[in-house]
Design a protein around this motif. Structure first.
Motif, PDB file in Angstrom:
ATOM      1  N   UNK A   1       2.956  13.882  -4.765  1.00  0.00           N
ATOM      2  CA  UNK A   1       1.732  14.444  -5.329  1.00  0.00           C
ATOM      3  C   UNK A   1       1.720  14.430  -6.861  1.00  0.00           C
ATOM      4  N   UNK A   2       2.671  13.747  -7.468  1.00  0.00           N
ATOM      5  CA  UNK A   2       2.786  13.729  -8.927  1.00  0.00           C
ATOM      6  C   UNK A   2       2.884  15.155  -9.471  1.00  0.00           C
ATOM      7  N   UNK A   3       3.683  15.981  -8.774  1.00  0.00           N
ATOM      8  CA  UNK A   3       3.752  17.393  -9.158  1.00  0.00           C
ATOM      9  C   UNK A   3       5.141  17.866  -9.539  1.00  0.00           C
ATOM     10  N   UNK A   4       6.187  17.033  -9.352  1.00  0.00           N
ATOM     11  CA  UNK A   4       7.526  17.584  -9.544  1.00  0.00           C
ATOM     12  C   UNK A   4       8.455  16.740 -10.403  1.00  0.00           C
ATOM     13  N   UNK A   5       8.141  15.486 -10.634  1.00  0.00           N
ATOM     14  CA  UNK A   5       8.971  14.589 -11.456  1.00  0.00           C
ATOM     15  C   UNK A   5      10.398  14.426 -10.935  1.00  0.00           C
TER      16      UNK A   5
ATOM     17  N   UNK B   1       2.894   8.743   6.970  1.00  0.00           N
ATOM     18  CA  UNK B   1       3.297   8.875   5.560  1.00  0.00           C
ATOM     19  C   UNK B   1       3.706  10.306   5.217  1.00  0.00           C
TER      20      UNK B   1
ATOM     21  N   UNK C   1       5.630  16.848   5.974  1.00  0.00           N
ATOM     22  CA  UNK C   1       5.145  17.637   4.847  1.00  0.00           C
ATOM     23  C   UNK C   1       3.868  18.372   5.244  1.00  0.00           C
TER      24      UNK C   1
ATOM     25  N   UNK D   1       2.295  23.902  -6.301  1.00  0.00           N
ATOM     26  CA  UNK D   1       1.166  23.138  -6.828  1.00  0.00           C
ATOM     27  C   UNK D   1      -0.012  23.199  -5.877  1.00  0.00           C
TER      28      UNK D   1
ATOM     29  N   UNK E   1      -0.338  23.513 -11.401  1.00  0.00           N
ATOM     30  CA  UNK E   1       1.112  23.573 -11.226  1.00  0.00           C
ATOM     31  C   UNK E   1       1.575  24.942 -11.688  1.00  0.00           C
TER      32      UNK E   1
ATOM     33  N   UNK F   1      12.333   8.732   7.693  1.00  0.00           N
ATOM     34  CA  UNK F   1      11.927   7.688   8.630  1.00  0.00           C
ATOM     35  C   UNK F   1      12.310   8.134  10.034  1.00  0.00           C
TER      36      UNK F   1
ATOM     37  N   UNK G   1       0.817  -1.218   0.000  1.00  0.00           N
ATOM     38  CA  UNK G   1       0.000   0.000   0.000  1.00  0.00           C
ATOM     39  C   UNK G   1       0.846   1.262   0.000  1.00  0.00           C
ATOM     40  N   UNK G   2       2.112   1.133   0.428  1.00  0.00           N
ATOM     41  CA  UNK G   2       3.036   2.269   0.309  1.00  0.00           C
ATOM     42  C   UNK G   2       3.470   2.388  -1.149  1.00  0.00           C
ATOM     43  N   UNK G   3       4.272   3.401  -1.437  1.00  0.00           N
ATOM     44  CA  UNK G   3       4.731   3.552  -2.823  1.00  0.00           C
ATOM     45  C   UNK G   3       6.228   3.243  -2.908  1.00  0.00           C
TER      46      UNK G   3
ATOM     47  N   UNK H   1       2.158   1.929  -6.423  1.00  0.00           N
ATOM     48  CA  UNK H   1       1.862   1.336  -5.114  1.00  0.00           C
ATOM     49  C   UNK H   1       2.425  -0.077  -5.049  1.00  0.00           C
TER      50      UNK H   1
ATOM     51  N   UNK I   1      12.514   6.668   0.381  1.00  0.00           N
ATOM     52  CA  UNK I   1      12.602   7.740   1.374  1.00  0.00           C
ATOM     53  C   UNK I   1      12.760   7.172   2.787  1.00  0.00           C
ATOM     54  N   UNK I   2      11.918   6.203   3.128  1.00  0.00           N
ATOM     55  CA  UNK I   2      11.902   5.704   4.502  1.00  0.00           C
ATOM     56  C   UNK I   2      13.126   4.867   4.829  1.00  0.00           C
TER      57      UNK I   2
ATOM     58  N   UNK J   1       8.462  27.007  -7.787  1.00  0.00           N
ATOM     59  CA  UNK J   1       7.369  26.197  -8.333  1.00  0.00           C
ATOM     60  C   UNK J   1       6.430  25.834  -7.197  1.00  0.00           C
TER      61      UNK J   1
ATOM     62  N   UNK K   1      10.560  15.840  -4.183  1.00  0.00           N
ATOM     63  CA  UNK K   1      10.363  17.146  -3.556  1.00  0.00           C
ATOM     64  C   UNK K   1       8.913  17.416  -3.171  1.00  0.00           C
ATOM     65  N   UNK K   2       7.970  16.980  -4.007  1.00  0.00           N
ATOM     66  CA  UNK K   2       6.564  17.312  -3.716  1.00  0.00           C
ATOM     67  C   UNK K   2       5.939  16.317  -2.755  1.00  0.00           C
ATOM     68  N   UNK K   3       6.686  15.306  -2.357  1.00  0.00           N
ATOM     69  CA  UNK K   3       6.204  14.391  -1.334  1.00  0.00           C
ATOM     70  C   UNK K   3       5.242  13.332  -1.841  1.00  0.00           C
TER      71      UNK K   3
ATOM     72  N   UNK L   1       8.119   6.029  -1.353  1.00  0.00           N
ATOM     73  CA  UNK L   1       8.167   6.012   0.117  1.00  0.00           C
ATOM     74  C   UNK L   1       9.166   4.978   0.628  1.00  0.00           C
TER      75      UNK L   1
ATOM     76  N   UNK M   1      13.261  23.674   0.372  1.00  0.00           N
ATOM     77  CA  UNK M   1      14.302  22.664   0.142  1.00  0.00           C
ATOM     78  C   UNK M   1      15.566  23.335  -0.424  1.00  0.00           C
TER      79      UNK M   1
END
Lengths: 107, 412
Positions: A43-47, B58, B41, B319, B328, B63, A21-23, A90, A29-30, B317, A39-41, A26, B295
């Motif tokens: 949200x599919x906003x920064x690539x 999340x 976040x 969003x 965006x 972590x 269920x995580x990505x 996911x 990152x974890x 930038x 960077x956007x955490x 994540x 950042x």
């Protein structure tokens, strides 16, 4: 936990457990794995969480949504079949053992 | 060696600390945060978190073990109360923490409604921290009447959450249109229509007279004399940089904690990063309220503490997610003198802002391709003729090869 192997651009491998269920983002990152910035955490906003999925696993992944495909098109050196934004994938049982490779840099 | 002390455990403070370690800094690194939780976040708070689409774990930036594994000491739930620049110490609860280099990453606080207009009543919320979000979760039940004061992004995101959960949502904006301070009329129009479609009542040119209630808010008197019944209120009328510690320590304050191009304040041992810091950009002194800036600016400060002497080049930038729409934004449209709209397919469009011939910024609504193209043109210091942008017979990607530097534009 689902076993995922992240391979840094320099070849260093990290095999870690990622909760279902995580990505994929994540999981990196974890576990403090370098190469995915996200960077956007998620949200599919920064690539900035682009990676190449190992060819053997491509077919097992759900298809890209149009927004992910659009963003990926402008990532650093995208590959038409292997590139994904890891925040959009996911982790499921079907991906146990998946291997992915980091790009040289993020966009 | 007393090392680096960072006041503020948000995105900027976390970036400074993590980058310092990546760069090989081996001294002590301490982050002092007034919230009782590890760095997380904030953007998802007003998106999925509030309505339970994601959980707090999340949202953590790292972590839980990352900090100790990297020798970063987190002092949480511990507001810093004073800086002594001569002794080079920070007062934090009952402790005195010594520093060699101090970084202020104190962020901002939301502007509140004054008590005279009912700002102190129960059921009146501002939106900044996870505690704020948790405090209002229980208010979000179907059928309840939510009033949002302020038509900026935070207010619009809260309105979208309310509508999604079946609340009766009214948003008031004092200015003639929502998003007036930050966007062109075309962008305001897009979001006004989107919210109308989801049943949100948006009232523009209408301010708040006052909130009324006994202990808890129950009615709102608007500037046009109408009175609304309300169950709770969210106030989204902007944020102010948290400069009190810096100001009490005698640092120069100018639209935030004033920093130079390297992120240094008026004291050579004190730096500031992220939202609380102001810096010169295009002839004025600005602050940026965005994750990307937090950042980048945080990492810049870490590099400069290590002696890199790199100057900050802001590449802003932003969003926003509302319903299924994604906005965006690349660049900063401040000072634009015109804009052009590029129509997309379906409910999508992009708004491109210019000053003279220079592309400054764009807002892309459900149009990631335009966003990525515009962002690249802006970040490489190029521009693109507005007539190419509005010509939808041209594929958006082809704009990249049509982009030029300003001198080339004039020569042509």
């Amino acid at each position: 936990m689902i076993k995922i192997t992240y391979v840094e651009h320099n070849g260093r491998e990290h095999t870690v457990g990622v909760p279902q269920g995580g990505t994929l983002m994540e999981g990196a990152r974890d576990n403090g794995i370098p190469g995915i910035e996200a960077d956007c955490g998620g949200a599919c906003s920064c690539a900035t969480c682009h990676a190449y999925i190992d060819s053997a696993w491509i077919e097992k992944l759900p298809a890209k949504q149009p927004m992910e495909a659009d963003m990926l098109d402008f990532a650093y050196e995208p590959d038409a079949t292997r590139s994904r934004l890891t925040c959009q994938v996911r982790v499921t049982e079907a991906l146990n053992g998946l291997v992915l490779h980091m790009p040289e840099r993020q966009a | 060696m007393a090392g680096i002390v960072i006041i503020g455990a948000g995105q900027a403070g976390a970036s400074v600390a993590a980058k310092a370690r990546v760069l090989g800094f081996s001294g002590q690194v301490t982050i002092i945060g007034d919230e009782p939780v590890a760095p997380y976040q904030r953007p998802p708070l007003s998106k999925g978190y509030l309505i339970g689409e994601t959980n707090f774990e999340r949202l953590l930036l790292r972590s839980p073990s990352f900090w100790s594994e990297n020798g970063i000491d987190l002092k949480l739930g511990a507001p810093a109360s004073a800086i002594d620049r001569f002794a080079k110490t920070v007062r934090c609860c009952d402790e005195t923490v010594r520093y060699d280099q101090l970084v202020l990453a104190t962020g901002s606080s939301p502007r509140r409604l004054p008590a005279q207009v009912g700002g102190q009543l129960g059921g009146v919320y501002t939106f900044r921290t996870v505690a704020d979000a948790n405090a209002m979760t229980a208010e979000f039940s179907p059928g309840r009447k939510l009033l949002i004061v302020g038509g900026g992004y935070i207010g619009l995101e809260a309105a979208a959450l309310g509508a999604k959960l079946g609340l009766d949502v009214t948003l008031i904006e004092m200015a003639p249109r929502i998003l007036q301070r930050v966007a062109a009329p075309a962008t305001s129009d897009f979001f006004r229509a989107l919210h109308a479609e989801h049943g949100v009542t948006i009232l523009e040119n209408i301010g708040l007279g006052r909130l009324i209630g006994e202990g808890r808010v129950s009615r709102a008197l608007l500037s046009d004399g109408t009175e609304l019944e309300v169950d709770f209120v969210i106030v989204g009328i902007g944020i102010a940089p948290r400069t009190q510690l810096a100001s009490e320590a005698g640092l120069v304050i100018d639209n935030g904690v004033a920093t130079d191009a390297f992120g240094r304040t008026s004291d050579p041992s004190i730096w500031a990063a992220g939202e609380c810091a102001s810096f010169r950009h295009g002839g004025s002194r600005i602050r940026l309220e965005s994750v990307g800036h937090a950042i980048d600016h945080g990492e810049l400060v870490a590099r400069n503490i290590a002696g890199a002497a790199v100057r900050y080049k802001a590449q802003p930038w932003f969003w926003s997610d509302q319903y299924n729409a994604k906005l965006q934004i690349a660049g900063l449209n401040v000072g634009h003198d015109r804009f052009v709209v590029r129509e997309g397919e379906g409910p999508s469009q992009s708004v491109w802002y210019y000053r003279g011939p220079q592309l400054l910024a764009l807002d892309a609504m459900n149009d990631s391709r335009s966003y990525m193209v515009g962002k690249r043109i802006i970040e490489t210091g190029q521009t693109i003729l507005p007539e190419f942008v509005s010509d939808t017979s041209k594929d958006v990607k082809s704009l990249l090869s049509l982009a030029t530097t300003i001198t080339e534009t004039f020569a042509a």
